[in-house]
Design an enzyme around this catalytic site. Structure first.
Site, PDB file in Angstrom:
ATOM      1  N   ASP A 113      -7.981  -4.684  -0.313  1.00 12.09           N
ATOM      2  CA  ASP A 113      -8.562  -5.279  -1.517  1.00 12.09           C
ATOM      3  C   ASP A 113      -8.365  -6.777  -1.608  1.00 12.09           C
ATOM      4  O   ASP A 113      -9.127  -7.471  -2.283  1.00 12.09           O
ATOM      5  CB  ASP A 113      -7.981  -4.608  -2.766  1.00 12.09           C
ATOM      6  CG  ASP A 113      -8.506  -3.205  -2.924  1.00 12.09           C
ATOM      7  OD1 ASP A 113      -9.717  -3.037  -2.734  1.00 12.09           O
ATOM      8  OD2 ASP A 113      -7.722  -2.296  -3.194  1.00 12.09           O
ATOM      9  N   HIS A 118       0.834  -1.202   0.000  1.00  9.13           N
ATOM     10  CA  HIS A 118       0.000   0.000   0.000  1.00  9.13           C
ATOM     11  C   HIS A 118       0.868   1.250   0.000  1.00  9.13           C
ATOM     12  O   HIS A 118       1.911   1.282   0.647  1.00  9.13           O
ATOM     13  CB  HIS A 118      -0.928   0.022   1.221  1.00  9.13           C
ATOM     14  CG  HIS A 118      -2.080   0.952   1.058  1.00  9.13           C
ATOM     15  ND1 HIS A 118      -1.981   2.308   1.302  1.00  9.13           N
ATOM     16  CD2 HIS A 118      -3.343   0.727   0.637  1.00  9.13           C
ATOM     17  CE1 HIS A 118      -3.150   2.866   1.050  1.00  9.13           C
ATOM     18  NE2 HIS A 118      -3.992   1.942   0.646  1.00  9.13           N
TER      19      HIS A 118
HETATM   20  N1  CMC Z   1       4.061  -7.617  -5.300  1.00 10.20           N
HETATM   21  C1  CMC Z   1       5.412  -7.750  -5.393  1.00 10.20           C
HETATM   22  N2  CMC Z   1       6.285  -6.778  -5.067  1.00 10.20           N
HETATM   23  C2  CMC Z   1       5.777  -5.617  -4.626  1.00 10.20           C
HETATM   24  C3  CMC Z   1       4.379  -5.418  -4.493  1.00 10.20           C
HETATM   25  C4  CMC Z   1       3.510  -6.469  -4.833  1.00 10.20           C
HETATM   26  N3  CMC Z   1       2.211  -6.322  -4.716  1.00 10.20           N
HETATM   27  N4  CMC Z   1       4.157  -4.163  -4.022  1.00 10.20           N
HETATM   28  C5  CMC Z   1       5.362  -3.604  -3.892  1.00 10.20           C
HETATM   29  N5  CMC Z   1       6.341  -4.479  -4.242  1.00 10.20           N
HETATM   30  C6  CMC Z   1       7.794  -4.257  -4.146  1.00 10.20           C
HETATM   31  C7  CMC Z   1       8.283  -3.288  -5.219  1.00 10.20           C
HETATM   32  O1  CMC Z   1       8.661  -3.993  -6.378  1.00 10.20           O
HETATM   33  C8  CMC Z   1       9.443  -2.649  -4.511  1.00 10.20           C
HETATM   34  O2  CMC Z   1      10.508  -3.560  -4.508  1.00 10.20           O
HETATM   35  P1  CMC Z   1      12.056  -3.015  -4.499  1.00 10.20           P
HETATM   36  O3  CMC Z   1      12.196  -2.209  -3.254  1.00 10.20           O
HETATM   37  O4  CMC Z   1      12.880  -4.253  -4.516  1.00 10.20           O
HETATM   38  O5  CMC Z   1      12.183  -2.199  -5.749  1.00 10.20           O
HETATM   39  C9  CMC Z   1       8.971  -2.525  -3.058  1.00 10.20           C
HETATM   40  O6  CMC Z   1       8.022  -3.596  -2.906  1.00 10.20           O
HETATM   41  C10 CMC Z   1       8.303  -1.185  -2.713  1.00 10.20           C
HETATM   42  O7  CMC Z   1       7.206  -1.013  -3.614  1.00 10.20           O
HETATM   43  P2  CMC Z   1       6.728   0.372  -4.220  1.00 10.20           P
HETATM   44  O8  CMC Z   1       6.288   0.120  -5.625  1.00 10.20           O
HETATM   45  O9  CMC Z   1       7.746   1.431  -3.975  1.00 10.20           O
HETATM   46  O10 CMC Z   1       5.483   0.686  -3.335  1.00 10.20           O
HETATM   47  P3  CMC Z   1       4.411   1.790  -3.670  1.00 10.20           P
HETATM   48  O11 CMC Z   1       4.023   2.406  -2.386  1.00 10.20           O
HETATM   49  O12 CMC Z   1       4.842   2.700  -4.748  1.00 10.20           O
HETATM   50  O13 CMC Z   1       3.187   0.944  -4.287  1.00 10.20           O
HETATM   51  C11 CMC Z   1       1.178  -0.281  -4.446  1.00 10.20           C
HETATM   52  C12 CMC Z   1       2.082   0.585  -3.553  1.00 10.20           C
HETATM   53  C13 CMC Z   1      -0.123  -0.528  -3.723  1.00 10.20           C
HETATM   54  C14 CMC Z   1       0.870   0.486  -5.757  1.00 10.20           C
HETATM   55  C15 CMC Z   1       1.901  -1.589  -4.740  1.00 10.20           C
HETATM   56  O14 CMC Z   1       2.217  -2.248  -3.538  1.00 10.20           O
HETATM   57  C16 CMC Z   1       1.084  -2.496  -5.660  1.00 10.20           C
HETATM   58  O15 CMC Z   1       1.112  -2.332  -6.870  1.00 10.20           O
HETATM   59  N6  CMC Z   1       0.305  -3.468  -5.090  1.00 10.20           N
HETATM   60  C17 CMC Z   1      -0.508  -4.340  -5.878  1.00 10.20           C
HETATM   61  C18 CMC Z   1      -1.787  -3.630  -6.327  1.00 10.20           C
HETATM   62  C19 CMC Z   1      -2.796  -3.440  -5.205  1.00 10.20           C
HETATM   63  O16 CMC Z   1      -3.062  -4.337  -4.425  1.00 10.20           O
HETATM   64  N7  CMC Z   1      -3.380  -2.231  -5.140  1.00 10.20           N
HETATM   65  C20 CMC Z   1      -4.383  -1.887  -4.139  1.00 10.20           C
HETATM   66  C21 CMC Z   1      -3.830  -0.999  -3.098  1.00 10.20           C
HETATM   67  S1  CMC Z   1      -5.017  -0.612  -1.799  1.00 10.20           S
HETATM   68  C22 CMC Z   1      -6.134   0.439  -2.580  1.00 10.20           C
HETATM   69  C23 CMC Z   1      -6.817   1.407  -1.671  1.00 10.20           C
HETATM   70  O17 CMC Z   1      -6.287   1.814  -0.644  1.00 10.20           O
HETATM   71  O18 CMC Z   1      -7.926   1.792  -2.020  1.00 10.20           O
END
Ligand code: CMC
Length: 426
Positions: free
Chosen positions: A364, A307
């Protein structure tokens, strides 16, 4: 009142800007007269550092995993309140007393019928239409049938018009589903409370009467409460921006529904089920899928994990995890996808990759599983989110309309196109 200020120096000249502090200690630099004083604007794509308003509605602390509506922790609301009470709290700043609750419920009941001529609309949408698009179109069309609730009278009687919209929105959502599966619509019943009434409109049929189960009503109430507001997210911001042009409430909410329909916003719970399907179709090899999600050269992610705001845990997911396991125990897991979800959760939570990056299941992950378990079809998941988010949208719209510094939303830009040039034809 905070007397601190921030100093900005541009080409040797200094300017002071006041620091604003919220009740929970969040600090911001008030740059409302930046352009007037300096001639400069700020550039902040995605508004990542921009506070668009002051708000009294919802507080989130992503580091500590806190979510409160009007000061009340989400954990207390799901334990002690119904969705209808929570909607009232968001809209009016307090939980309803007995008399207010009765008045609000009476309006919900009286407003639940949709104008009969609007039923015809449903027949004209192609069978393959996504229910979110039907929902946004129908909500927009309300302003042509219910003209008494235009932008001015809405401001005058928000109590009535918000209850009306919350009620009729739910009816439209259920009708969209019935039409999409070619079944006769089921009218709302005045003897049923909000969530039970919705479930009955969704699942009752002339050949198989729907049996309302308390556990399902209870978990639906919790799901709706948990999603009822999340401060300045994309759809709420859309509602505030569009409403700032004095667009009528229906058209404004219709825009919120459209914003929510995007896969980056309201569509993640559907993506969780798509991922589970992919694992199922790939021979249920969960470890292989997890390896793909960990592979930097693969774009695959574990949907429903991680998240942007909640970095220690998602308080909504914590509640839903418990509810999800409780519900699945009660109703019995006899669905491949649900079994895969539970195994995936177990494996990922023990995996170093996810532990070291603080990647836990988010709201989710569990909401998709619960919706599936209670029979909500996958293409209705985002509609469920919209039903839940509606009180939050209206509360933000109302706060925006009532605010002293109300202004039409009109950001600026840094133009990077051609400078002046003559007409040239190749
Ligand atoms: N699966 C695998 N790796 C992940 C995931 C995941 N779901 N989420 C983050 N990572 C890894 C990412 O590759 C990165 O790795 P590294 O540090 O080695 O480069 C690390 O974790 C940090 O991730 P980030 O992309 O910097 O995190 P972010 O805050 O930008 O992204 C997110 C948050 C929710 C977009 C992301 O975790 C994601 O795409 N999750 C899957 C989609 C999802 O479930 N979305 C719903 C979110 S809740 C919606 C709401 O609140 O309404």
């Amino acid at each position: 009142m905070n007397n601190d200020y921030a100093e900005l120096t541009i080409n040797g000249k200094s300017y002071a800007f006041p620091i604003v502090e919220g009740t929970e200690g969040e600090k911001a630099i008030d740059i409302s007269d930046l352009r007037k004083k300096t001639g400069y604007i700020t550039l902040d794509p995605g508004f990542v550092n921009t506070g668009s308003c002051k708000s009294e509605i919802t507080f989130i602390d992503g580091e500590k995993g806190i979510l409160r509506y009007r000061g009340i922790p989400i954990e207390d609301l799901v334990e002690e309140c119904s969705f209808v009470e929570t909607a009232f709290l968001l809209l009016h700043g307090k939980l309803p007393d007995q008399e207010e609750y009765k008045r609000f419920s009476d309006i919900l009941n009286e407003s639940s019928l949709l104008h009969e001529n609007m039923h015809l609309f449903f027949d004209r949408f192609p069978q393959s239409s996504h229910p979110m698009h039907i929902l946004s179109t129908m909500i927009n069309a309300l302003s042509t049938f219910y003209r008494h609730v235009d932008s001015e009278s809405v401001e005058g009687d928000i109590f009535k018009s918000s209850a009306f919209l919350i009620s009729v929105f739910r009816t439209i959502a259920a009708f969209s589903y019935k039409k999409s599966i070619g079944e006769p619509i089921v009218y709302p019943r005045h003897d049923l409370p909000f969530c039970a009434n919705f479930l009955n409109m969704m699942f009752d049929s002339p050949v198989k009467p729907y049996v309302i189960r308390d556990q399902i009503v209870s978990v639906l109430n919790k799901l709706l409460i948990i999603h009822a507001d999340h401060e300045q997210n994309c759809s709420t911001t859309a509602v505030r921006v569009i409403g700032s042009a004095q667009v009528n409430l229906y058209a404004t909410i219709s825009a919120g529904v459209n914003a929510l329909s995007g896969p980056l916003h309201g569509g993640a719970n559907q993506a969780v089920i798509d991922m589970l399907m992919q694992i199922k179709n790939g021979g249920k090899d969960i470890s292989k899928f997890i390896d793909k999600a960990k592979d930097k050269d693969d774009s695959c992610k574990l949907m429903g994990f991680g998240h942007r705001v909640y970095k220690s845990f998602d308080p909504r997911a914590k509640i839903l995890k418990e509810e999800c396991h409780k519900l699945l125990n009660i109703i019995g897991v006899n669905d491949d996808l649900l079994e895969i979800a539970l195994k995936l959760e177990e494996i990922a939570l023990k995996d170093d990759y996810f532990i070291s990056r603080n990647l836990y299941p988010n709201v989710d992950f569990y909401s998709g599983i619960i919706y599936k378990a209670i029979g909500i079809p996958v293409n209705m998941f985002t509609v469920m989110f919209a039903i839940a988010r509606l009180p939050g949208w209206i509360a933000h719209w109302k706060e925006m309309v009532d605010s002293e510094d109300r202004k039409i939303a009109r950001p600026r830009q840094i133009y990077v196109g051609y400078t002046k040039r003559p007409i040239l034809r190749d």
